[in-house]
Structures are given as structure tokens and as C-alpha cells.
Write an enzyme that holds these catalytic residues in place. Structure first.
Site, PDB file in Angstrom:
ATOM      1  N   LYS A  28     185.040  27.632  82.538  1.00 27.52           N
ATOM      2  CA  LYS A  28     184.071  28.828  83.105  1.00 27.52           C
ATOM      3  C   LYS A  28     183.908  28.327  84.757  1.00 27.52           C
ATOM      4  O   LYS A  28     183.974  29.099  85.493  1.00 27.52           O
ATOM      5  CB  LYS A  28     182.678  28.915  82.567  1.00 27.52           C
TER       6      LYS A  28
ATOM      7  N   SER B  54     179.129  31.688  82.395  1.00 22.38           N
ATOM      8  CA  SER B  54     178.062  31.147  81.508  1.00 22.38           C
ATOM      9  C   SER B  54     177.188  30.290  82.277  1.00 22.38           C
ATOM     10  O   SER B  54     177.443  29.261  83.294  1.00 22.38           O
ATOM     11  CB  SER B  54     178.813  30.173  80.298  1.00 22.38           C
TER      12      SER B  54
ATOM     13  N   TYR C 290     185.203  23.848  77.737  1.00 24.09           N
ATOM     14  CA  TYR C 290     184.924  25.251  77.507  1.00 24.09           C
ATOM     15  C   TYR C 290     184.152  25.427  78.825  1.00 24.09           C
ATOM     16  O   TYR C 290     184.304  26.469  79.670  1.00 24.09           O
ATOM     17  CB  TYR C 290     183.991  25.589  76.404  1.00 24.09           C
TER      18      TYR C 290
HETATM   19  C1  WQD Z   1     170.739  26.924  70.787  1.00 21.88           C
HETATM   20  C2  WQD Z   1     169.688  25.966  70.350  1.00 21.88           C
HETATM   21  C3  WQD Z   1     170.845  24.013  69.421  1.00 21.88           C
HETATM   22  C4  WQD Z   1     172.638  25.755  65.892  1.00 21.88           C
HETATM   23  C5  WQD Z   1     176.203  27.703  73.544  1.00 21.88           C
HETATM   24  C6  WQD Z   1     176.968  27.348  74.750  1.00 21.88           C
HETATM   25  C7  WQD Z   1     176.966  28.071  75.799  1.00 21.88           C
HETATM   26  C8  WQD Z   1     177.153  29.673  75.320  1.00 21.88           C
HETATM   27  C9  WQD Z   1     176.191  29.806  74.191  1.00 21.88           C
HETATM   28  C10 WQD Z   1     179.061  30.769  74.355  1.00 21.88           C
HETATM   29  C11 WQD Z   1     170.043  24.706  70.784  1.00 21.88           C
HETATM   30  C12 WQD Z   1     170.036  24.657  68.026  1.00 21.88           C
HETATM   31  C13 WQD Z   1     171.958  25.423  67.079  1.00 21.88           C
HETATM   32  C14 WQD Z   1     171.967  25.015  64.795  1.00 21.88           C
HETATM   33  C15 WQD Z   1     170.333  24.275  65.918  1.00 21.88           C
HETATM   34  N1  WQD Z   1     178.525  29.725  74.894  1.00 21.88           N
HETATM   35  N2  WQD Z   1     170.768  24.919  67.071  1.00 21.88           N
HETATM   36  N3  WQD Z   1     170.972  24.336  64.564  1.00 21.88           N
HETATM   37  O1  WQD Z   1     174.005  25.598  72.799  1.00 21.88           O
HETATM   38  O2  WQD Z   1     172.545  26.903  74.098  1.00 21.88           O
HETATM   39  O3  WQD Z   1     174.872  27.323  74.044  1.00 21.88           O
HETATM   40  O4  WQD Z   1     176.402  29.029  73.103  1.00 21.88           O
HETATM   41  O5  WQD Z   1     180.175  31.199  74.302  1.00 21.88           O
HETATM   42  O6  WQD Z   1     177.981  27.823  76.804  1.00 21.88           O
HETATM   43  O7  WQD Z   1     176.628  26.007  74.900  1.00 21.88           O
HETATM   44  O8  WQD Z   1     173.373  27.796  72.053  1.00 21.88           O
HETATM   45  O9  WQD Z   1     173.094  28.914  69.725  1.00 21.88           O
HETATM   46  O10 WQD Z   1     174.596  26.877  69.940  1.00 21.88           O
HETATM   47  O11 WQD Z   1     172.009  26.637  70.324  1.00 21.88           O
HETATM   48  O12 WQD Z   1     169.121  23.541  65.879  1.00 21.88           O
HETATM   49  O13 WQD Z   1     172.601  25.335  63.583  1.00 21.88           O
HETATM   50  O14 WQD Z   1     169.697  25.907  68.884  1.00 21.88           O
HETATM   51  O15 WQD Z   1     170.455  22.572  69.485  1.00 21.88           O
HETATM   52  O16 WQD Z   1     169.154  23.974  70.974  1.00 21.88           O
HETATM   53  P1  WQD Z   1     173.782  26.734  73.121  1.00 21.88           P
HETATM   54  P2  WQD Z   1     173.548  27.555  70.513  1.00 21.88           P
END
Ligand code: WQD
Length: 333
Positions: A153, A125, A149
Site C-alpha cells: 500500500k 490503508s 501487505y
Molecule cells: C482488530 C482488533 C486484533 C481478531 C487489519 C489489517 C489492516 C486492514 C484491516 C485489510 C485487533 C483483535 C482480531 C481476533 C482479536 N487490512 N482481534 N481476535 O489488525 O486493525 O487491521 O485489517 O485488508 O491493514 O492490519 O483489524 O480486524 O484484524 O483486528 O482480538 O480473532 O481485533 O488484535 O486489536 P486490524 P482486525
């Protein structure tokens, strides 16, 4: 030719990769304990490709069950998707995350060694880059993860690099995913989170479906152009094709190699909302909420290495991602 073992092959990325591998003529075996996926994914893969993958309902950390699989099937390579992946839950249950994610990898490596399987492709990741300065490139120093998590990785990457160093006949390919979204265009397979989605795209899809009344945008005071966080969203079918290329590379080389799988293009949360609205002709109600702990303002990939050595580049647009995510969401109701 032997078969390709996909651990976690009924999951979001595993199932899409199964489809692309079958389309390329590979014979695959899926091992999945169905703890976060469902058996009917095997049927869906068969419907899409016309070929039914072999399926073992096992936990790959169960050495006896994994040995039985290797005794029955000649395995040329393993693509290891299976793992716990909820960032917040990993903070609550760190031991479960370390035990499960590390144990499954070690058991696979030990079993592969006994059966002479030499190629291992791993779902890593972009989170291993921690708070480094993007664009993230493969040779950058890793670490500084913000949750268990991410550390699993990071640690598994180290285990695999050490294993490849100790056994020069081994081939290890570490794939650092950015933000996989979207679904197969058939609408048959996609991302189905249990409970309240943690990730942005599944949350937006559920708001569109009326399951949740609005999206909370976590922070609009980041040092980015519109104040919301920037991520490198990649269509899961592009990502799956990246695995086909990485497997070909792994089967033809020895040693350890690392590849980013991203588009190289960053999009903000507000841009994603707009893209989803435009692609699907609907409105996504949202509210600005406080920042979420551990979020970084920017994350996007440097993609040249995968282009050069794998001959792979993401092709699909934000519109494709949003349209296909919505097609899948609608098919779930
Ligand atoms: C993206 C953006 C949130 C939800 C995570 C893990 C990573 C990988 C993928 C998985 C951010 C914003 C999100 C919401 C929002 N692992 N957001 N409202 O955090 O980049 O990555 O998932 O198995 O290791 O950390 O992805 O989709 O959670 O968030 O505003 O309800 O959307 O703050 O800026 P992230 P995400």
C-alpha cells in the site's frame, strides 16, 4: 459520460461501492478475477439496485485482457480495489504480494495512459501510518509498516504520487481505510472470508453463528482503558459513500490528494464484543489470548479533511455495524 471501472468490484468494499455508485447514476464496469469473491455478487448488486453492472472476469495485471476491456468500454475513472489483503499471508508470501499488488496497479496506469483515462482512486490503508501516534492525519509521515501487505500500500501510494507529479493532467485520490465492517442492510452482500477469518468482526459473526466456539481476544495488557486494542471501525456503506464523494472530487480536480476514511472514534475489542451482543441479543463467548504479532494498541483517524474537501462524514453507529454484519452472516447459512 464514460463509465467507472471498479477492479475487485465483486469484493467486500468494491461491491458496496458498486451499489452506491449505481444509486448515484454512474455506469459501472466491474473487473474481477473472482480469486477471493464470487460471480453471484453481480446478481446481488442487480437485485439491490435494479441495474446490472457490466462484468469482466479478468486479472487486471493481465495487460492483454485489460487492453481488451479498455478497447470495448470508454472508461472515465478507475477505482482500484483488487489486491491481496491478508496480512499474515503477506508475511509468508511476500513476493506474491509485491508482484500482484504492484503489477496490477502499474498495468492499470499504463493502460489508462494509452486510452486517455485520467482519474484513479486507490484503496489504501491506515496501515501506512505504521506506529505513528494517533489520531492519524493525512499529512503525517508514513512508513514503518509491519508486514509486506502494508508495504504494498505504501509503495503504490508512492507510485501514484509520482505518476500524478509527472503528468499534471492526472487525478489521483488515495483513500486510507480504517477498519471496514458491517454489510449492506439487505443482507445480500457483505464480507465472506474464505477459511478462518483474520479480522475481528467476521470472527465474531462466525462465533455468533456457532461456526467457531469462541473468540480469542489477542491481548488485554495494552496501554488502553480496558487493555484491549483500539480501532476505528467504519460501516462499509459509509465507506462506499466516501468513494462516491472521492470519485466526484477526483473527476473535478487534478493532482494527488489523500483522504482518511474513518469515523474518528476508537473502540476496543471488548467494546465491539459488547456492542455485537447488545445489538443482536446474543452472547459471544471469548477468551483472553496472547497478543498477535504486529498489532498496535491504538488506531483512529483524523476526519476533518474528508469532511471539508469531500463533504463526507461517516453516519452509522456501532449498533448499525453489528446488526448489519449479523444479518449478512445469517443470510449465508
Ligand atoms: C482488530 C482488533 C486484533 C481478531 C487489519 C489489517 C489492516 C486492514 C484491516 C485489510 C485487533 C483483535 C482480531 C481476533 C482479536 N487490512 N482481534 N481476535 O489488525 O486493525 O487491521 O485489517 O485488508 O491493514 O492490519 O483489524 O480486524 O484484524 O483486528 O482480538 O480473532 O481485533 O488484535 O486489536 P486490524 P482486525
Amino acid at each position: 459520460m464514460g463509465k467507472i471501472l471498479l477492479t475487485g468490484g465483486c469484493g467486500f468494499i468494491g461491491s458496496h461501492t458498486a451499489v452506491e455508485l449505481i444509486n448515484e447514476g454512474y455506469e459501472i464496469v466491474i473487473a474481477d478475477d473472482l480469486s477471493n469473491s464470487s460471480r453471484d455478487t453481480v446478481d446481488k448488486i442487480e437485485t439491490i439496485t435494479g441495474k446490472r453492472p457490466l462484468f469482466y472476469e479478468i486479472d487486471v495485471a493481465d495487460a492483454a485482457a485489460l487492453t481488451a476491456l479498455f478497447a470495448e468500454q470508454p472508461i472515465d475513472a478507475v477505482i482500484h480495489f483488487a489486491g491481496f489483503k491478508a496480512v499474515g499471508e503477506s508475511v509468508e508470501k511476500p513476493l506474491a504480494y509485491y508482484r500482484n499488488n504492484l503489477d496490477s496497479t502499474l498495468t492499470l496506469l499504463e493502460t489508462m495512459s494509452r486510452y486517455g483515462t485520467k482519474c484513479f482512486v486507490f484503496s489504501s490503508s491506515a496501515t501506512v501510518y505504521g506506529d505513528a501516534e494517533p489520531p492519524f492525519s493525512e499529512e503525517m509521515k508514513t512508513g514503518g509498516c509491519t508486514n509486506p501487505y502494508g508495504w504494498t500500500k505504501y509503495m503504490i501510494e508512492q507510485i501514484l504520487k509520482d505518476a500524478a507529479h509527472a503528468d499534471p493532467s492526472l487525478s489521483v485520490v488515495l483513500l486510507r481505510y480504517f477498519n471496514p465492517v458491517g454489510a449492506h442492510e439487505s443482507g445480500l452482500i457483505g464480507e465472506k472470508p474464505s477459511g478462518i477469518p483474520n479480522n475481528l468482526m467476521p470472527y465474531i459473526s462466525q462465533v455468533a453463528a456457532g461456526i467457531r466456539d469462541h473468540l480469542n481476544v489477542f491481548g488485554n495488557d495494552y496501554p488502553t482503558p480496558d487493555g484491549t486494542c483500539i480501532r476505528d471501525y467504519i460501516h462499509v456503506v459509509d465507506l462506499a459513500k466516501g468513494h462516491v464523494a472521492a470519485l466526484g472530487y477526483g473527476l473535478a480536480h487534478t493532482g494527488a490528494e489523500i483522504f482518511n476514511l474513518g469515523t474518528g472514534r476508537g473502540s476496543s475489542v471488548l467494546e465491539m464484543i459488547r456492542a455485537f451482543e447488545t445489538a443482536n441479543h446474543l452472547t459471544i463467548p471469548f477468551e483472553i489470548a496472547p497478543r498477535r504479532a504486529g498489532d498496535l494498541p491504538f488506531s483512529f483517524a483524523k476526519t476533518e479533511k474528508a469532511e471539508k474537501l469531500l463533504g463526507w462524514k461517516a453516519q452509522k453507529s456501532l449498533t448499525d455495524m453489528c446488526r448489519d454484519a449479523w444479518t449478512f452472516e445469517k443470510s449465508c447459512h
